[in-house]
Design a protein around this motif. Structure first.
Motif, short mmCIF file in Angstrom:
data_model
loop_
_atom_site.label_atom_id
_atom_site.label_comp_id
_atom_site.label_asym_id
_atom_site.label_seq_id
_atom_site.Cartn_x
_atom_site.Cartn_y
_atom_site.Cartn_z
N LEU A 53 -3.26 26.90 -31.40
CA LEU A 53 -2.31 27.34 -32.42
C LEU A 53 -1.27 28.31 -31.86
O LEU A 53 -0.12 28.30 -32.30
N VAL A 54 -1.67 29.14 -30.90
CA VAL A 54 -0.78 30.20 -30.45
C VAL A 54 0.08 29.83 -29.24
O VAL A 54 1.09 30.47 -29.00
N ILE A 55 -0.29 28.79 -28.49
CA ILE A 55 0.52 28.43 -27.31
C ILE A 55 1.62 27.45 -27.70
O ILE A 55 1.52 26.73 -28.69
N ASP A 56 2.65 27.43 -26.90
CA ASP A 56 3.70 26.43 -27.03
C ASP A 56 3.18 25.15 -26.37
O ASP A 56 2.83 25.16 -25.19
N HIS A 57 3.12 24.07 -27.12
CA HIS A 57 2.54 22.83 -26.59
C HIS A 57 3.33 22.23 -25.44
O HIS A 57 2.81 21.40 -24.70
N ASP A 58 4.58 22.64 -25.26
CA ASP A 58 5.40 22.13 -24.16
C ASP A 58 5.44 23.08 -22.96
O ASP A 58 6.17 22.85 -22.02
N SER A 59 4.62 24.14 -23.00
CA SER A 59 4.64 25.12 -21.91
C SER A 59 3.52 24.85 -20.90
O SER A 59 2.59 24.08 -21.17
N ALA A 60 3.61 25.51 -19.78
CA ALA A 60 2.57 25.40 -18.74
C ALA A 60 1.26 26.02 -19.21
O ALA A 60 0.20 25.71 -18.67
N ALA A 61 1.29 26.87 -20.25
CA ALA A 61 0.06 27.45 -20.80
C ALA A 61 -0.81 26.39 -21.46
O ALA A 61 -2.01 26.59 -21.63
N ASN A 62 -0.23 25.27 -21.80
CA ASN A 62 -0.96 24.16 -22.41
C ASN A 62 -1.53 23.28 -21.29
O ASN A 62 -1.19 22.12 -21.15
N PHE A 63 -2.41 23.86 -20.50
CA PHE A 63 -2.88 23.19 -19.28
C PHE A 63 -3.96 22.15 -19.54
O PHE A 63 -4.28 21.38 -18.65
N VAL A 64 -4.55 22.09 -20.73
CA VAL A 64 -5.69 21.17 -20.95
C VAL A 64 -5.26 19.71 -21.15
O VAL A 64 -5.90 18.88 -20.54
N PRO A 65 -4.35 19.22 -21.79
CA PRO A 65 -3.36 19.64 -22.77
C PRO A 65 -3.86 19.45 -24.20
O PRO A 65 -4.79 18.68 -24.44
#
Length: 116
Positions: free
Chosen positions: A70-82
């Protein structure tokens, strides 16, 4: 094929465009995470207490994944799982369901073990 095309087609990370059933984003890392959940579940299923710990513990992990999604931007590198919105809903339902089953069935399993 350009380098950009290769980046989009990579099977790992948030840039993976691979979909399961056309709904859930998947990648190699995502599959490894689910495989690890399965191995842990298999190992802990040998005892009622282990199964209870698996259900409640992994339920909490799924709820944490839901919050993370919910808190990460789905298009960012933080969405590493994805993760995508469908994954978020699935993690919420799995988390609630697993914790609920663990609490509901865990109480009965503990009572049965004491009576034998």
């Amino acid at each position: 094929m350009s380098r950009t095309d290769l980046a989009v087609r990579t099977p790992a990370g948030h840039e993976s465009q691979t979909m399961l059933l056309g709904v859930f984003m998947v990648s190699i890392l995502h599959n490894i995470v689910h495989l690890a959940f399965g191995v842990v579940g298999f190992l802990l299923s040998r005892t009622a207490q282990g199964a209870y710990r698996y259900l409640v513990g992994c339920g909490v992990v799924y709820l944490l994944l839901w919050v993370y999604g919910l808190v990460i931007d789905h298009d960012s590198a933080a969405n590493f799982v994805p993760l995508n919105t469908a994954d978020n809903w699935l993690h919420l339902l799995l988390g609630i369901g697993m914790i609920g089953l663990g609490l509901a069935l865990g109480r009965g399993a503990g009572k049965r073990a004491r009576h034998h």
